[in-house]
Design an enzyme around this catalytic site. Structure first.
Site, short mmCIF file in Angstrom:
data_model
loop_
_atom_site.label_atom_id
_atom_site.label_comp_id
_atom_site.label_asym_id
_atom_site.label_seq_id
_atom_site.Cartn_x
_atom_site.Cartn_y
_atom_site.Cartn_z
N LYS A 13 -1.64 22.55 10.44
CA LYS A 13 -1.79 23.57 9.91
C LYS A 13 -1.20 25.17 10.20
O LYS A 13 -1.14 26.30 9.04
CB LYS A 13 -2.97 23.69 11.23
CG LYS A 13 -4.66 22.90 10.89
CD LYS A 13 -5.81 23.47 11.78
CE LYS A 13 -5.33 22.96 13.10
NZ LYS A 13 -4.51 21.12 13.40
N ARG A 88 -12.70 26.25 18.21
CA ARG A 88 -12.29 25.42 18.03
C ARG A 88 -14.09 24.30 18.59
O ARG A 88 -13.88 23.04 18.62
CB ARG A 88 -11.79 24.36 19.43
CG ARG A 88 -10.20 25.25 19.44
CD ARG A 88 -8.91 24.49 20.49
NE ARG A 88 -8.07 24.92 20.00
CZ ARG A 88 -7.17 24.84 20.12
NH1 ARG A 88 -7.33 23.63 18.66
NH2 ARG A 88 -6.17 25.32 20.03
N ARG A 127 7.99 11.14 15.00
CA ARG A 127 9.17 12.16 15.37
C ARG A 127 9.42 11.80 16.58
O ARG A 127 9.45 11.46 17.54
CB ARG A 127 8.11 13.35 15.57
CG ARG A 127 7.28 13.62 14.62
CD ARG A 127 6.79 15.71 15.06
NE ARG A 127 5.86 15.43 15.71
CZ ARG A 127 5.32 16.72 16.18
NH1 ARG A 127 5.72 18.05 15.43
NH2 ARG A 127 4.76 17.07 17.27
N ARG A 159 9.23 12.63 22.03
CA ARG A 159 8.32 13.01 23.23
C ARG A 159 6.84 12.17 23.74
O ARG A 159 6.23 11.12 23.09
CB ARG A 159 8.04 14.65 23.28
CG ARG A 159 8.96 15.48 22.66
CD ARG A 159 8.31 17.14 22.31
NE ARG A 159 7.10 16.88 21.92
CZ ARG A 159 6.38 18.21 21.76
NH1 ARG A 159 7.15 19.59 21.05
NH2 ARG A 159 5.79 17.76 21.62
N ARG A 170 -6.25 12.62 20.82
CA ARG A 170 -5.63 13.78 20.58
C ARG A 170 -6.56 13.52 19.59
O ARG A 170 -7.49 14.99 19.36
CB ARG A 170 -4.35 14.76 20.06
CG ARG A 170 -3.17 14.75 21.39
CD ARG A 170 -2.12 15.05 21.02
NE ARG A 170 -2.10 16.24 20.03
CZ ARG A 170 -1.26 16.49 19.37
NH1 ARG A 170 -0.21 15.40 19.52
NH2 ARG A 170 -1.20 17.66 19.01
#
Length: 216
Positions: A13, A88, A127, A159, A170
């Site tokens: 996004k 949201r 990642r 992370r 999420r």
């Protein structure tokens, strides 16, 4: 053109918001940018938000909404904008509708970046971040065979918010909060979906093609 951009974490996004807004010559407005501008500018809303943030509390919806209202009232947003990160949920969408009605305007379109859950997991869980310079690498896209940064030889690590279980959580939260929002805008007749898989430039091209019938 007045746009809202929606999509799951990892859909790209932020990147697409920048490119689409630039192509349409409208400001990109993200809640993160609004927060930083208010806090660094020392506005009354920024001071109020900082109080909550310093305590480790969530900034209440009414403060965020007031910041969004102020930002949309600025001169550069009068002829159009691209909102990223707000609304949201459906209650926020209803409030945005009222804010724009106060300005005698409404949303033209809501652009949904559509990407499969497994692709999101692959993008985010792959990642790795350099502990030394902070650069982000990807185990698939950068063909990383080791855990060392190619730029500075620092050690790479994953992370916590990039771990697969966190990414999947999420996605669950996104589905709970945003699926009703997508349905809300579909019912309003202003939702357009775009396949967000593939190279960045290709996704931007698809987005601009989807928007072209409504632009100008």
């Amino acid at each position: 053109m007045r746009l809202v951009l929606v999509g799951p974490p990892g859909a790209g996004k932020g990147t697409q918001a920048q490119f689409v807004a630039s192509n349409l010559s409208i400001p990109k407005i993200s809640t993160g940018d609004i927060f930083r501008a208010n806090v660094s500018g020392g506005t009354e809303l920024g001071k109020l938000a900082k109080e909550y943030m310093d305590r480790g509390d969530l900034v209440p919806d009414e403060v965020t909404i007031a910041m969004v209202r102020d930002r949309l009232a600025e001169k550069d947003a009068q002829d159009g904008f691209l909102l990223d990160g707000f609304p949201r949920n459906v209650p926020q969408a209803e409030i945005l509708k009222k804010i724009l009605a106060e300005f005698g305007a409404g949303l033209d379109l809501v652009l949904e970046l559509v990407v499969d859950d497994e692709e999101v997991v692959r993008r985010l869980a792959g990642r790795r971040t350099c502990s030394q310079c902070g650069r982000i690498w990807h185990v698939d896209f950068d063909d990383k065979k080791d855990d060392v940064c190619d730029a500075c030889n620092g050690k790479l690590y994953q992370r916590d918010d990039d771990k697969e279980e966190t990414v999947r959580h999420r996605l669950e939260v996104y589905q709970e909060q945003t699926a009703p929002l997508v349905s809300f805008y579909a019912d309003e007749g202003i939702l357009v979906g775009v396949d967000a898989t593939g190279p960045v430039e290709e996704v931007t091209r698809r987005a601009m093609e989807a928007l072209s019938p409504y632009a100008g």
